[in-house]
Design an enzyme around this catalytic site. Structure first.
Site, PDB file in Angstrom:
ATOM      1  CD  GLU A 165      35.100  46.204  38.435  1.00 36.25           C
ATOM      2  OE1 GLU A 165      35.746  45.204  38.572  1.00 36.25           O
ATOM      3  OE2 GLU A 165      35.214  47.359  38.446  1.00 36.25           O
ATOM      4  CD  GLU A 303      38.663  44.781  41.386  1.00 36.30           C
ATOM      5  OE1 GLU A 303      39.071  43.891  40.647  1.00 36.30           O
ATOM      6  OE2 GLU A 303      38.171  45.977  41.046  1.00 36.30           O
ATOM      7  CG  ASN A 304      34.644  39.443  44.077  1.00 37.47           C
ATOM      8  OD1 ASN A 304      34.082  40.195  43.326  1.00 37.47           O
ATOM      9  ND2 ASN A 304      35.435  38.212  43.545  1.00 37.47           N
ATOM     10  CD  GLU A 337      42.293  41.454  40.304  1.00 41.90           C
ATOM     11  OE1 GLU A 337      41.340  41.942  41.020  1.00 41.90           O
ATOM     12  OE2 GLU A 337      42.479  41.226  39.128  1.00 41.90           O
ATOM     13  CG  HIS A 340      41.539  46.196  42.113  1.00 43.45           C
ATOM     14  ND1 HIS A 340      41.402  47.804  41.605  1.00 43.45           N
ATOM     15  CD2 HIS A 340      41.799  45.429  41.052  1.00 43.45           C
ATOM     16  CE1 HIS A 340      41.525  47.542  40.434  1.00 43.45           C
ATOM     17  NE2 HIS A 340      41.621  46.290  39.984  1.00 43.45           N
ATOM     18  CD  GLU A 359      40.510  47.699  36.833  1.00 37.76           C
ATOM     19  OE1 GLU A 359      41.620  46.971  37.091  1.00 37.76           O
ATOM     20  OE2 GLU A 359      39.421  47.284  37.474  1.00 37.76           O
TER      21      GLU A 359
HETATM   22 ZN   LIG Z   1      41.748  45.588  37.951  1.00 36.28          ZN
END
Ligand SMILES: [Zn+2]
Length: 888
Positions: A165, A303-304, A337, A340, A359
């Site tokens: 990202e 946050e993969n 995370e 997300h 976010e």
């Molecule tokens: Zn974030």
């Protein structure tokens, strides 16, 4: 993604927002709904089969990818995103058994980060498989596929990770690398025997190859955006735990697993909470959190999907050094995370214009979840810190709306700022309060259910919330996300009649650098009460409103502090409130302190208003109130740099107020002490050290010296605070001693923190030594940029000049995504008028036009600091002279 939390322990505790001033100058957001894209939408990928062979020792990799795609319009070429890749064979076929067509020409555009593949025979609309063989680079900073080197038990190790990202998947896979293009991913990797490979999905097979290496295959991912793909490889340990049928894992370098127990426990609690809150169960079979050594100037965690990446200083708790605030950070980052995994991964913004959907929401969810699952930390009181972090930028002319137009990769990188995160969070808090918790959650649930595996824009969220709430929330939401800036609510003196107080509210705008600006218009939800009385709600629209509140007495506006605006009381109303300070809820004490300080600096009220509150705050006020007062006074100490007499007067006042608070809690924690007290202890040691309290400095030095032979002298809870005081007041011998400790430290996490301390010296010669050290190999590839940043917090001009003089070297130790904000971040704390010209010249010479937003904001911050020093400090000087009985 969680923004960089370097030195959060200090900055957050002091009520200062972490990091450099970062902002984007953006065009009006009116067209935000027309999703921008860089690639022609004539072809759409559906699946990537990736085969990767990393060569860690030589920092390169070879790979091939077969992309299933649909051609929508006949074309003779396909353009994909690719950066720093070298192509071998490229061919396209219309399916199994069909003759593949080799690319006739490949055009690589390094500036646009694209590769265009030309074919002699036109591709008609239909399904194809595009196969590309290529090689790429393994970097040393966190973007694309990168390596981190570290010591493990005295042995040198190298592990590989990815960070994609916002736009760096293209460094590992030629792809449609924009969030809109969701596809499934099947990854396989050829790896050295004995190493562990990690990706978003579980391993499905592991085959020994003839040459001794292993071929690892991962299960196919669900449909997702490219920026969420992850690959990690190294000598790792993994601990697991199953919750609601999902295997939770924490992965560390070998030997560190015991430091991950808290993180694993946190993940368990948070997953249960989220499965309930979102109404859609976490959809992958596993969720790992990978702890990695080193750091980035850009982010602390990512946050993969199914494979969260977190730098180890934001997740692991080493009992030798972990503090209460480390525990809070570990929990918060995991909660962020994990939020997300739904908001971002399952439902993704269509384009970076709506990054705040990711976010702002994850930041709000992180605070909400921490407050719920760790009520003893009283995280709800941090809401004022979040609001202040946002307003610090939002009140400058260089601010931008929460939803903003993004056209380039560089602008997308700059969008990861406090407006996106903190204002996004604050606006959600206000809107949730406006519609009610239940309606808000119902709206979120239907938004997630409706858009799962898809992409959205902000209005998709407002539509569902409004449906659930039966209240016109969209109009208010638009006011606060499509317009920049901070509303100012002016409160008249109350008129009391028949046991009721009537107040008049007028809406203006709080600006730090546009004195005669015509205020924008917002619909502002306001909650008010007489102190201790029942709350009343209204929406200030069209610029004014009148409110009648039960009871007479001091009137409190923005009761509960969920509103995103500043409150300016008429002088008598402020006086009444100040007199009732001790009777107000803690959150409102914090709100009043913050508003009066910022309104005073900006000239809306006397700068002494805050000083009166600080002077009268009860010594037994909640720890967070004293943290905020300590933070402001320590910051004020910095503002007096170069004015020794006035600084000494301020320091005397600060010591007179803070020392008795510190005396109450002491150096040693009592059994079962409340968590916020532990944080306050750290903050007070730091702040009293800053304002030169001789007893605190002497005791910190004594404990540091004694710690060589006495483990009790510097327990984990105090270690960072003590070392901080010792390092900032260090002489050459002490500095060298700290350096030796850093050099010989075996833990990668503690080592990095010790090197940062070397940058904290007040002494200029020692700060220069730290700068020189930062560019050597000694501290490690990702530590140098952090050391320079620490120097900048005391000596911004020196750090900026140094970094600029060594620009080519510094650029190499800063990750690409933060390069355009790193330099302005160093100079942005300056109060020297010369810095303005330096920053301008830097931007002009080295930054493209779309990357200058952070520099403009840094310049605005420097200009504001200069103005405050000239116009407001004299008011504070006068107040200090009038209250000199605190001398001593
Ligand atoms: Zn974030």
């Amino acid at each position: 993604m969680q923004r960089s939390l370097i030195s959060l322990a200090v900055t957050a505790l002091l009520g200062l927002s972490a990091g450099a001033p970062v902002l984007v100058v953006a065009a009006p957001a009116a067209k935000a709904a027309q999703a921008t894209t860089q690639l022609p939408r004539s072809a759409v990928p559906t699946h990537y089969a990736v085969s990767l062979t990393p060569d860690a020792a030589n920092s390169k990799f070879s790979a091939s990818v077969t992309i299933s795609l649909d051609v929508k319009q006949a074309t003779t070429c396909l353009t994909l995103q690719a950066a720093d890749l070298t192509f071998g064979a490229v061919a396209i076929s219309a399916g199994p058994g069909k003759t593949p067509q080799q690319a006739s020409k490949i055009d690589v555009d390094a500036d646009k980060q694209t590769a265009t593949f030309h074919f002699a025979q036109a591709l008609k609309p239909g399904s194809y498989q595009l196969k590309l063989d290529y090689t790429g680079i393994i970097g040393t900073q966190a973007s694309g596929l990168f390596s981190l080197d570290y010591d493990n038990g005295g042995a040198k190790k190298r592990a590989l990770y990815t960070q994609f990202e916002n736009s760096d998947a293209r460094r590992m896979i030629p792809s449609w690398d924009e969030p809109f293009y969701k596809a499934t991913f099947a990854l396989e990797a050829t790896i050295p025997a004995g190493q562990m490979a990690v990706s978003n999905m579980p391993v499905t097979s592991n085959t020994k190859l003839a040459d001794g290496r292993e071929l690892v295959r991962f299960a196919t991912s669900p449909k997702m955006s490219t920026y969420l793909l992850f690959f990690g490889l190294g000598e790792f340990d993994r601990a697991t735990s199953v919750v609601d049928g999902v295997e939770l894992g924490v992965i560390t370098q070998k030997g560190s697993l015991s430091q991950a127990q808290f993180a694993l426990d946190s993940s368990r609690a948070v997953l249960k909470e989220y499965n309930d809150y979102f109404g859609v169960k976490y959809p992958l079979p596993k969720l790992d959190n990978i702890a990695a050594p080193g750091r980035s100037q850009f982010f602390s965690a990512m946050e993969n999907w199914g494979a969260i990446f977190t730098f180890e200083n934001s997740i692991l708790l080493d009992p030798r050094v972990a503090t209460q605030s480390d525990k809070e950070v570990s929990f918060l980052v995991a909660a962020h995370e994990m939020a997300h995994q739904w908001f971002g991964d399952l439902v993704t913004m269509a384009w970076w214009d709506d990054l705040w959907l990711n976010e702002g929401f994850a930041s709000w969810m992180e605070s909400r979840t921490t407050t719920r699952l760790h009520p003893e930390w009283h995280w709800e009181l941090r809401a004022v810190d979040t609001r202040e972090g946002a307003m610090e930028r939002d009140a400058l002319a260089t601010t931008h709306p929460v939803v903003q137009r993004i056209a380039t990769v560089e602008q997308a990188s700059q969008a990861f700022d406090s407006i996106t995160y903190s204002k996004g969070e604050a606006v959600i808090r206000m809107l949730e309060s406006y519609v009610g918790e239940d309606a808000w959650r119902a709206g979120v649930r239907s938004y997630i259910a409706k858009h799962a595996y898809g992409n959205t824009v902000s209005n998709d969220l407002w539509r569902e919330i409004e449906k659930a709430a039966h209240k016109p929330v969209t109009a208010i939401a638009h006011d606060f996300t499509l317009k920049p800036g901070v509303p100012l609510i002016r409160v008249s003196d109350a008129v009391c009649k028949n046991g009721k107080s009537t107040i008049q509210l007028t809406q203006g705008e709080f600006s730090k650098d546009q004195q005669n600006k015509k205020p924008l218009n917002w619909r502002v939800p306001v909650i008010a009460q007489t102190v201790g009385g029942a709350t009343v709600r209204t929406v200030v629209g069209g610029g004014k409103a009148s409110m009648t509140l039960p009871g007479c007495g001091a009137v409190l506006v923005n009761a509960g502090q969920s509103g995103y605006y500043r409150t300016l009381y008429a002088p008598k109303a402020f006086g009444a409130l100040a007199g009732n300070f001790a009777n107000m809820p803690a959150i409102d004490q914090l709100g009043l302190l913050a508003d009066s300080w910022e309104l005073g600096l900006a000239g809306h009220m006397p700068a002494s208003g805050f000083m009166d509150l600080a002077n009268n705050a009860p010594v037994d006020a909640v720890p967070q109130v004293w943290e905020r007062i300590a933070g402001v006074l320590a910051g004020l100490h910095d503002s007096y740099e170069g004015k020794p007499e006035q600084q000494a007067a301020l320091d005397r006042f600060a010591r007179a107020r803070l020392a008795p608070v510190f005396a109450r809690i002491g150096w040693t924690a009592v059994k079962d002490e409340a968590a916020p007290v532990a944080n306050l202890r750290e903050t007070l040691i730091h702040a009293l050290g800053e304002v030169g309290d001789p007893a605190v400095i002497a005791e910190a030095r004594r404990r540091y010296a004694a710690s060589a032979t006495d483990n009790e002298a510097m327990p984990a809870a105090l270690r960072r605070a003590i070392l901080g005081v010792v390092a900032s007041h260090a002489d050459a011998a002490t500095w060298e001693q700290l350096r030796t400790t850093a050099k010989t430290e075996q833990s990668s996490m503690i080592k990095a923190e010790l090197y940062d301390l070397l940058g904290a010296a007040n002494d200029k010669a020692l700060a220069q030594r730290a700068l020189d050290l930062a560019l050597t190999d000694e501290p490690g590839a990702t530590a140098g940029a952090s050391i320079i940043r620490h120097v900048a917090s005391n000596h911004p001009d020196m750090a900026f000049d140094f970094a600029l003089a060594k620009r080519a070297q510094v650029d190499k130790i800063v990750d690409g995504a933060s390069r355009s904000r790193y330099f302005p971040g160093l100079g942005g704390r300056s109060a020297d008028p010369a810095m303005i010209g330096k920053l301008r010249a830097y931007a002009k010479q080295y930054l493209p036009a779309d990357a200058q937003g952070d520099t403009k904001t840094a310049i605005a911050s420097v200009q504001y600091r200069i103005k405050v020093r000239a116009q407001r400090l004299p008011q504070i000087d006068a107040w200090l002279r009038d209250h000199a009985q605190h001398g001593g």
